[in-house]
Design an enzyme around this catalytic site. Structure first.
Site, PDB file in Angstrom:
ATOM      1  N   ARG A  18       0.841  -1.610  -0.111  1.00  0.00           N
ATOM      2  CA  ARG A  18       0.165   0.551   0.139  1.00  0.00           C
ATOM      3  C   ARG A  18       1.286   1.042  -0.191  1.00  0.00           C
ATOM      4  NH1 ARG A  18      -4.211  -0.119   4.869  1.00  0.00           N
ATOM      5  NH2 ARG A  18      -4.916  -2.535   3.561  1.00  0.00           N
ATOM      6  N   SER A 106      -8.035  -0.668  -1.336  1.00  0.00           N
ATOM      7  CA  SER A 106      -9.323  -0.811   0.041  1.00  0.00           C
ATOM      8  C   SER A 106     -10.072   0.847   0.430  1.00  0.00           C
ATOM      9  CB  SER A 106      -8.286  -1.564   0.870  1.00  0.00           C
ATOM     10  OG  SER A 106      -9.328  -2.034   1.946  1.00  0.00           O
ATOM     11  N   HIS A 107      -9.970   0.602   1.655  1.00  0.00           N
ATOM     12  CA  HIS A 107     -11.027   2.179   2.089  1.00  0.00           C
ATOM     13  C   HIS A 107      -9.500   3.725   2.120  1.00  0.00           C
ATOM     14  CE1 HIS A 107      -8.359  -0.637   5.366  1.00  0.00           C
ATOM     15  NE2 HIS A 107      -8.838   1.013   6.297  1.00  0.00           N
ATOM     16  N   LYS A 116      -3.651  -6.567  -2.768  1.00  0.00           N
ATOM     17  CA  LYS A 116      -3.689  -7.813  -2.177  1.00  0.00           C
ATOM     18  C   LYS A 116      -3.470  -8.880  -3.053  1.00  0.00           C
ATOM     19  CE  LYS A 116      -7.486  -4.880   1.149  1.00  0.00           C
ATOM     20  NZ  LYS A 116      -8.947  -5.213   0.785  1.00  0.00           N
ATOM     21  N   ASP A 241     -17.015  -1.443   2.172  1.00  0.00           N
ATOM     22  CA  ASP A 241     -16.250  -0.201   1.988  1.00  0.00           C
ATOM     23  C   ASP A 241     -15.389  -0.671   0.386  1.00  0.00           C
ATOM     24  OD1 ASP A 241     -14.601  -2.941   1.452  1.00  0.00           O
ATOM     25  OD2 ASP A 241     -12.963  -1.953   2.499  1.00  0.00           O
ATOM     26  N   ASP A 243     -13.337  -1.460  -1.816  1.00  0.00           N
ATOM     27  CA  ASP A 243     -12.499  -2.376  -2.227  1.00  0.00           C
ATOM     28  C   ASP A 243     -14.121  -3.642  -2.368  1.00  0.00           C
ATOM     29  OD1 ASP A 243     -11.546  -3.214  -0.007  1.00  0.00           O
ATOM     30  OD2 ASP A 243     -10.496  -4.976  -1.492  1.00  0.00           O
ATOM     31  N   ASP A 245     -14.932  -5.731   0.571  1.00  0.00           N
ATOM     32  CA  ASP A 245     -14.124  -6.704   1.689  1.00  0.00           C
ATOM     33  C   ASP A 245     -14.636  -7.060   2.683  1.00  0.00           C
ATOM     34  OD1 ASP A 245     -12.759  -5.439   1.471  1.00  0.00           O
ATOM     35  OD2 ASP A 245     -10.749  -6.572   1.588  1.00  0.00           O
ATOM     36  N   ARG A 246     -15.262  -5.294   2.781  1.00  0.00           N
ATOM     37  CA  ARG A 246     -15.911  -5.109   4.567  1.00  0.00           C
ATOM     38  C   ARG A 246     -17.099  -4.700   4.232  1.00  0.00           C
ATOM     39  NH1 ARG A 246     -13.522  -1.705   7.636  1.00  0.00           N
ATOM     40  NH2 ARG A 246     -12.528  -0.437   6.077  1.00  0.00           N
ATOM     41  N   HIS A 328     -15.003  -7.250   7.941  1.00  0.00           N
ATOM     42  CA  HIS A 328     -14.159  -8.687   7.277  1.00  0.00           C
ATOM     43  C   HIS A 328     -15.771  -9.629   7.889  1.00  0.00           C
ATOM     44  CE1 HIS A 328     -11.167  -6.726   5.217  1.00  0.00           C
ATOM     45  NE2 HIS A 328     -10.763  -6.331   6.545  1.00  0.00           N
TER      46      HIS A 328
END
Length: 460
Positions: A18, A106-107, A116, A241, A243, A245-246, A328
């Site tokens: 990241r 991501s977020h 990832k 979020d 991407d 995944d949450r 998650h």
């Protein structure tokens, strides 16, 4: 041997890669990651890798560079295109890929991006990520001809798989908020196929995130959703979020269900079908969750925080369900054991739509009422944060309290519990306190502050 490449020291992290595009992360880094990851796949006798990317403005350029790096090692690269991270996981799983890489920030803020990864069907993290740096630093890379790349769509198959496990009975009114993140298109397609009335917010993918930041763990990012739920007289609001995944969840009264509260409801559902099963939750979760799982006849286990760590532990134990406070949610019950917020949404809606005579708000009212802090973040230099936790642990030896050291220190007493751990991704310490009374919570916060003070830190 290839030319050596060095990364900015901040980007190779514990669970992913990241950085800030144009400052610490560049297209050349993406290509170098492809070469090193491809080298590991080839040396493991692998042949094929799946690649996807999120909706950030920088993602197409990084994805193209990443693919060039992978192809240079002789691999077959299947490009599944723009979408949520779990769609990339799904592609890698169902195509039996030797690896998968998702280009995603991501977020994080719009200027950030990253990667990832999965390798051989398992999370790729920690020392494996550091190995990418070592291979590039030494130039110890495979350069082979014959590599190919092709665009492959899994969207329709992924959508059908999400819908497959919906088994609700009554129609619901649902508000969905993708936050302009990568799950927007799949969210809209999913909602269109589910029964009931569906209101969509911010479903257009836009890497500038014009409506609000795509992080459902921050209450201010759920304000638009809460207002829309009230206006639509909806039973539930669901947020994702950046991407996908949450997941975030709110009830008809605009109350946020945090990760451990969501897990209480899902545990009931899973344990009904799998009595006595092990269920995992991270060290930040409420004691009431672990007590609830045990009361239902399940076997709760407290785990270290981190999606890669939890997925690994799920595979080791065969646990059908796991979750983190951050939203998650991992289903191995009828699914693949990775964190997919769209799939979690399907399972939630199924559960709610099978309840008769009660709503999500009714169930919220029945949850244990506790007094707790949000996640407290205390600035602490990277080179100091783990030492501070060790110092606190040493001071606790003589406290007589029940101390759990699964991830940092989690201290239980008559008042409740408090947690202190070092973040694996930021220069901060993370703390949390929970009690059954307001007075107990105040005492716990005082104890925590007293433990931080000798290490030169102040609880904000």
């Amino acid at each position: 041997m290839s030319a050596a490449h060095s990364f900015h020291p901040t980007i190779l992290r514990e669970y992913d890669i990241r950085g800030i595009v144009g400052e610490t992360l560049f297209a050349a880094d993406a290509e170098a990651i492809g070469r090193a990851f491809g080298t590991l796949v080839v040396r493991n006798q692998g042949r094929m890798v799946c690649v996807g990317y999120d909706g950030r403005l920088s993602s197409p350029e990084l994805e193209a560079a990443l693919v060039r790096g992978l192809v240079s090692t002789g691999l077959e690269v299947r490009r599944v295109g723009r979408g949520p991270t779990p769609m990339l996981y799904y592609a890698a799983q169902t195509m039996a890929a030797d690896g998968g890489i998702m280009v995603t920030g991501s977020h994080n803020p719009p200027t950030h991006n990253g990667f990832k990864m999965v390798f051989g069907g398992k999370p790729f993290f920690a020392g494996q990520i550091q190995e990418l740096g070592r291979l590039n630093g030494s130039g110890d890379l495979e350069m082979r001809s014959g590599g190919t790349s092709a665009e492959v769509s899994v969207r329709d198959d992924y959508l059908e798989r999400l819908l497959h496990d919906y088994d609700g009975i009554r129609p619901l009114t649902v508000v969905w908020d993708a936050g302009n993140g990568a799950s927007g298109e799949m969210m809209a397609a999913l909602a269109a196929r589910l029964p009931g009335r569906h209101v969509l917010l911010n479903e257009v993918i836009d890497g500038r995130f014009p409506a609000h930041h795509p992080d459902p763990t921050e209450p201010e990012n759920l304000e638009q959703l809460i207002k829309a739920v009230a206006e639509a007289k909806a039973e539930v609001g669901i947020a994702f979020d950046g991407d996908g995944d949450r997941i975030g969840l709110v009830d008809a009264k605009g109350r946020i269900l945090w990760g451990d509260q969501m897990m209480m409801l899902l545990a009931e559902d899973v344990l009904r079908e799998r009595p006595g099963a092990m269920i995992l939750a991270d060290v930040k979760a409420s004691k009431s969750l672990f007590d609830h799982i045990a009361a239902l006849g399940g076997r709760p286990e407290m785990c270290r925080t981190g999606h890669s760590l939890i997925k690994t532990r799920m595979a080791e134990t065969g646990a059908p369900l796991a979750g983190e406070m951050s939203g998650h949610i991992f289903f191995a019950d009828r699914y693949y054991g990775y964190d997919d917020a769209l799939y979690a949404a399907v399972r939630f809606l199924s559960l709610i739509a099978r309840w008769t005579g009660q709503t999500l708000a009714d169930r919220y009212d029945a949850l244990p009422q506790v007094f707790n802090t949000p996640e407290l973040r205390i600035d602490c230099p990277d080179e100091r944060k783990f030492a501070v936790v060790a110092e606190v642990k040493e001071r606790l030896v003589t406290s007589g309290d029940d101390v759990c050291c699964v991830d940092g220190v989690r201290v239980s007493s008559a008042d409740g519990w408090w947690l202190l751990r070092a973040s694996n991704t930021q220069a901060v310490l993370v703390a949390r306190c929970e009690s059954t009374t307001e007075a107990g919570l105040a005492r716990l916060k005082q104890i925590l502050a007293g433990q931080l003070e000798p290490s030169g830190l102040v609880l904000g």
